[in-house]
Scaffold this active site. Structure first.
Site, PDB file in Angstrom:
ATOM      1  N   LYS A  16       7.638 -13.842   7.433  1.00  0.00           N
ATOM      2  CA  LYS A  16       6.653 -14.210   6.415  1.00  0.00           C
ATOM      3  C   LYS A  16       7.325 -14.667   5.112  1.00  0.00           C
ATOM      4  O   LYS A  16       6.752 -15.436   4.357  1.00  0.00           O
ATOM      5  CB  LYS A  16       5.719 -13.032   6.108  1.00  0.00           C
ATOM      6  CG  LYS A  16       4.979 -12.454   7.300  1.00  0.00           C
ATOM      7  CD  LYS A  16       3.971 -13.418   7.887  1.00  0.00           C
ATOM      8  CE  LYS A  16       2.991 -12.731   8.832  1.00  0.00           C
ATOM      9  NZ  LYS A  16       3.612 -12.244  10.086  1.00  0.00           N
TER      10      LYS A  16
HETATM   11  C1  PLP Z   1       3.210 -12.275  11.356  1.00  0.00           C
HETATM   12  C2  PLP Z   1       4.181 -11.947  12.396  1.00  0.00           C
HETATM   13  C3  PLP Z   1       4.088 -12.490  13.682  1.00  0.00           C
HETATM   14  C4  PLP Z   1       2.959 -13.388  14.100  1.00  0.00           C
HETATM   15  O1  PLP Z   1       3.031 -14.652  13.485  1.00  0.00           O
HETATM   16  P1  PLP Z   1       1.751 -15.589  13.408  1.00  0.00           P
HETATM   17  O2  PLP Z   1       2.142 -16.730  12.566  1.00  0.00           O
HETATM   18  O3  PLP Z   1       0.664 -14.765  12.789  1.00  0.00           O
HETATM   19  O4  PLP Z   1       1.416 -15.968  14.806  1.00  0.00           O
HETATM   20  C5  PLP Z   1       5.077 -12.176  14.595  1.00  0.00           C
HETATM   21  N1  PLP Z   1       6.091 -11.340  14.271  1.00  0.00           N
HETATM   22  C6  PLP Z   1       6.200 -10.791  13.050  1.00  0.00           C
HETATM   23  C7  PLP Z   1       7.328  -9.874  12.776  1.00  0.00           C
HETATM   24  C8  PLP Z   1       5.263 -11.086  12.065  1.00  0.00           C
HETATM   25  O5  PLP Z   1       5.392 -10.544  10.853  1.00  0.00           O
END
Ligand code: PLP
Length: 495
Positions: free
Chosen positions: A112
């Site tokens: 993120k």
């Molecule tokens: C948010 C997240 C995901 C999922 O990603 P999306 O873009 O919501 O599909 C997968 N792994 C981790 C560690 C995340 O923080």
């Protein structure tokens, strides 16, 4: 040329990128999509030697056309700096088994950060451009990682406040500790008695509550979202697919122009959608492997063409993927429907009223670049253990879901194209589940003891932020019911 943004549901006039970033979600509840996905004009050859920051500019300039070059470069410089623990920002690590694009080298140890480190800069620039003299309130629901990354990005950013809702019992201990210890005089963190979907629905409801918005406007507040529905998050994520591709070439795993597959551990469908955009722009991506955990709505969707959220919500060891409503899928639906907002609106209404919708065969056909797979809890644990035994590489549980689905795909398809596995979190963020999976003896240990042990066995240094986490003071203690979320926001803002 200026690129404008439309609502996937057709109920709002087209707006510029900066306006779409500020608004977050369209007034009709749809998501903003570019009127067309731009095609890359430069040759891949010319882009392949660029630094992450330079490449970021070359990609994002196609989408944020109302930003000047200087503005966009400033945003990029502010975001991708020493906050990341490697100058590569997003390194590819190749083992004898597979290559991993590590997106967890930012301040909160999950992918993120790739988008949320730049979003505050994009938003501030956008607010200046649109000459808005309101305080921007970022309202965010999190399944664990978005919340912290957004808090970190917006903490003490002048002219903003950030409010984060997280499922009280639905995040890892480290994730929770990271959030409730967040510093910054403009940060608010609230646990809810519900799951991520409840949090996300609550936030969406506040966003589309026009009366409430007007009350806030009068008080000088403007809502925006840091969730992955914001186009300001989606676009920065396109960059690392290009960057990963170029590293695959440098490491001798690919020849320029050859296709690679990507395996993406998926929740809200933002990360994998960025891969789809990269492919549409001209990056040689073959299959997009969409990896789910036991909440396998997307797997079923790709299998049957039916999206059905009516099922039990599972709490898994990959909590950031515990999602039954993958918001960003709406954007893909829009694109495969041939940019047909009427169709998208119908599906979304069916999802809301009946809990499901079904694609016709022709639409399903258009999804053939995607392969849906899922990993059970056991398979996820086994793949962490197995890969570590064979290569000494430790994956976090989310990445392991991606790796497991990649292995399944490989054994059924025999697809010769190399695959880049998207590594979305540091194993240090999920120490307990990782270590337990490697060896049962660790199940008795506490999270913070395990951190030291993880360093010993993996030879990967404990990230700095983790070292101090245990001792950090808890600053946020509010917990509320799902139906009290709006009230909580009103209270914070004094409305
Ligand atoms: C948010 C997240 C995901 C999922 O990603 P999306 O873009 O919501 O599909 C997968 N792994 C981790 C560690 C995340 O923080």
């Amino acid at each position: 040329m200026n690129l404008f943004y439309k609502s996937t549901r057709g109920g709002q006039e087209d707006i510029a990128a900066s306006a779409a970033i500020i608004q977050g979600i369209a007034t009709d509840g749809g998501l903003f999509v570019p009127e067309t996905i731009p095609i890359l004009q430069e040759s891949l050859e010319n882009l392949q030697k660029l630094s992450y920051q330079e490449l970021a500019y070359e990609i994002m300039k196609y989408f944020f056309t109302d930003f000047t070059e200087e503005e966009l470069r400033n945003c990029i410089q502010g975001a991708y700096d020493e906050k990341f623990d490697t100058f590569l920002i997003a390194p590819v690590v190749s083992t004898s088994k597979a290559s991993f694009l590590e997106l967890f080298h930012g301040p909160t140890l999950a992918f993120k950060d790739m988008a949320l480190s730049i979003l505050p800069y994009l938003l501030k620039t956008a607010v200046n451009k649109q000459k808005i003299d309101k305080e921007v309130v970022i309202l965010t629901a999190t399944s664990g990682d978005t919340g912290k990354a957004a808090l970190e990005g917006f903490a003490n950013v002048e002219g903003t406040k950030i409010i984060v809702f997280f499922p009280e019992d639905g995040v890892s201990p480290v994730q929770k500790q990271q959030m409730v210890t967040q510093k910054g005089n403009n940060t608010y963190v609230i646990g809810i008695k519900g799951n991520f979907d409840d949090a996300q629905n609550g936030v969406k409801a506040i966003f589309t509550d026009i009366v409430f918005q007007d009350q806030l406007l009068e008080k000088g507040y403007l809502f925006s979202s840091a969730n992955s529905i914001n186009i300001g998050r989606l676009v920065p994520q396109i960059v690392y697919y290009f960057y990963g591709y170029f590293q695959m070439i440098q490491q001798g795993n690919l020849i320029l122009g050859e296709q690679m597959n990507v395996a993406v551990p998926t929740g809200n469908f933002g990360n994998i959608l960025a891969a789809y955009y990269a492919k549409k722009m001209g990056l040689p991506i073959g299959k997009l492997l969409c990896a789910s955990n036991d909440n396998k709505v997307l797997y079923d969707f790709f299998e049957t063409g039916i999206y059905d959220q009516k099922r039990d919500f599972m709490v898994t060891i990959s909590p950031s993927m515990d999602i039954l409503i993958s918001s960003n899928l709406e954007r893909l639906l829009y694109h495969i429907s041939g940019d047909d907002p009427t169709q998208v609106k119908m599906w979304m209404e069916q999802l809301k009223t009946e809990g499901s919708y079904q694609l016709n065969e022709e639409m399903q056909e258009k999804l053939n670049n995607f392969y849906g797979g899922y990993a059970t809890e056991n398979a996820t644990r086994e793949s962490m253990k197995d890969l570590f035994a064979k290569t000494s590489y430790l994956m976090d549980p989310h990445t392991a879901v991606g790796y497991e689905v990649y292995s399944q795909y490989q054994s059924v398809s025999k697809d010769p194209r190399p695959t880049l596995i998207i590594s979305t979190a540091s194993p240090y963020k999920f120490t307990k589940s990782v270590m337990e999976s490697i060896d049962n003896k660790y199940s008795q240990w506490d999270d913070f003891e395990l951190i030291t042990e993880m360093q010993n066995i993996s030879k990967v240094q404990v990230p700095k932020t983790i070292q101090t986490l245990e001792k950090d003071e808890i600053l946020h203690k509010t917990v509320c019911e799902v139906n009290e979320m709006k009230e909580a926001v009103a209270q914070i803002l004094g409305v």
